[in-house]
Write an enzyme that holds these catalytic residues in place. Structure first.
Site, PDB file in Angstrom:
ATOM      1  CG  LEU A 154     -26.206 -82.729 -10.381  1.00  0.00           C
ATOM      2  CD1 LEU A 154     -27.399 -82.463 -11.290  1.00  0.00           C
ATOM      3  CD2 LEU A 154     -26.347 -84.075  -9.690  1.00  0.00           C
ATOM      4  CG  ASP A 155     -20.109 -86.352 -12.287  1.00  0.00           C
ATOM      5  OD1 ASP A 155     -19.562 -85.802 -11.313  1.00  0.00           O
ATOM      6  OD2 ASP A 155     -20.188 -87.587 -12.428  1.00  0.00           O
ATOM      7  CG  MET A 156     -19.726 -80.546 -17.925  1.00  0.00           C
ATOM      8  SD  MET A 156     -18.206 -79.981 -18.724  1.00  0.00           S
ATOM      9  CE  MET A 156     -17.655 -81.516 -19.476  1.00  0.00           C
ATOM     10  CB  ALA A 157     -21.443 -85.896 -18.555  1.00  0.00           C
ATOM     11  CB  THR A 158     -24.769 -85.820 -14.232  1.00  0.00           C
ATOM     12  OG1 THR A 158     -23.830 -86.893 -14.270  1.00  0.00           O
ATOM     13  CG2 THR A 158     -26.051 -86.302 -13.579  1.00  0.00           C
TER      14      THR A 158
END
Length: 307
Positions: A154-158
């Site tokens: 998952l993306d870091m921000a997700t």
């Protein structure tokens, strides 16, 4: 050549010889920030603060919103600015800070074959160049001799559901499910703006922006196939609540498909890359379904969104 506050000069060739590219890309140095700093240093002025924003319509390939502030591009400007701003007191770069440091990695399910975690926003899935703290390193610390085998990211921000294998057999089996696209992943997003249609499918090929990583571009020539199915599940005055089912797994796929004018033209709330920043990115991976590699039982996991 470019000056800095100490009136030291460096040529473009010298500046970019220290980068992975080895030479300056096309149009390097033509942006406003290096030119304004050059003017300041030539005339003995001291820069106090600077910010750049986009004015006008967005280019077709990338996402730029009118009046939205954006950082300097990583490929063309940052190497130049590293020299030009040398010796000037600067705020800490938020991109190099570990904003996930004090977060908790929740275990949703665990057995001898795998673990399903609820990854908090801002925590990396795997170690990065600057930041080592991640789902991988935390599980490795907890498990000791067991190597966490990352299947997807998952993306870091997700935030949201992530499955990690404990054995090579489990890793191979679940990875095959991802490749065959039999794994069901559903994201819930809060979008800035009202989406008029109720459901649909987005097909916009994506590739990395080589001059401005980690941003992505829509590119019909060199982009990789990216397909997203979506359905509106709620509307408020200025926002739309939506479900996304990504049929491919490109970097920033859902964020790009939401924000791009050929997609939904409605950035995800809290998306500081393609929209406007907020306390967090409103895009959790809220549902995950796959077949257990050993028992062959269908496992279903769902978390409740906090918005």
């Amino acid at each position: 050549s470019f000056l800095n506050k100490d009136r030291k000069t460096k040529s473009l060739q010298s500046i970019f010889s220290e980068t992975v590219f080895g030479k300056p890309p096309a149009a390097a140095g033509e942006c406003a920030t290096p030119k304004l700093l050059q003017y300041a240093f030539i005339h003995g002025l001291e820069p106090l603060a600077m910010a750049e924003f986009w004015w006008g319509a967005s280019p077709k390939s990338e996402i730029r919103k009118h009046r939205q502030f954006y950082p300097a591009c990583t490929g063309k400007c940052q190497p130049i600015l590293k020299h030009m701003l040398d010796g000037i007191p600067m705020d800490d770069n938020p991109l190099l800070q570990n904003h996930g440091e004090n977060t908790t990695l929740k275990i949703i399910y665990e057995d001898d074959s795998l673990v399903v975690v609820d990854k908090p926003a801002e925590l990396l899935s795997v170690p990065g160049i600057q930041i080592q703290d991640s789902v991988y390193t935390r599980l490795k610390t907890t498990w000791g001799n067991i190597e966490p085998l990352i299947i997807h990211r998952l993306d870091m921000a997700t935030s949201g559901l992530l499955v990690v294998a404990k054995t090579k057999e489990a890793h191979k089996h679940i990875q095959r499910q991802f490749l065959k696209r039999t794994v069901i992943k559903r994201y819930t997003a809060l979008l800035s703006g009202l989406v008029k249609q109720d459901e649909g499918e987005i097909r916009l090929p994506l590739r990395g922006d080589l001059d401005n990583r980690p941003r992505q571009l829509v590119c019909d020539t060199h982009g990789k196939k990216a397909v997203t199915v979506w359905k509106v599940v709620g509307r408020q005055t200025t926002t739309t609540r939506i479900h996304f089912w990504p049929l491919t797994g490109r970097t920033h796929q859902l964020r790009m498909h939401a924000a791009h004018e050929q997609g939904l033209n409605a950035p995800t709330v809290g998306d500081d890359l393609y929209g406007t920043g907020a306390a967090r990115l409103h895009l959790p991976a809220a549902y995950l379904e796959f077949v257990h590699p050993k028992t062959r039982e269908t496992l279903r996991f769902e978390i409740k969104e906090s918005f």
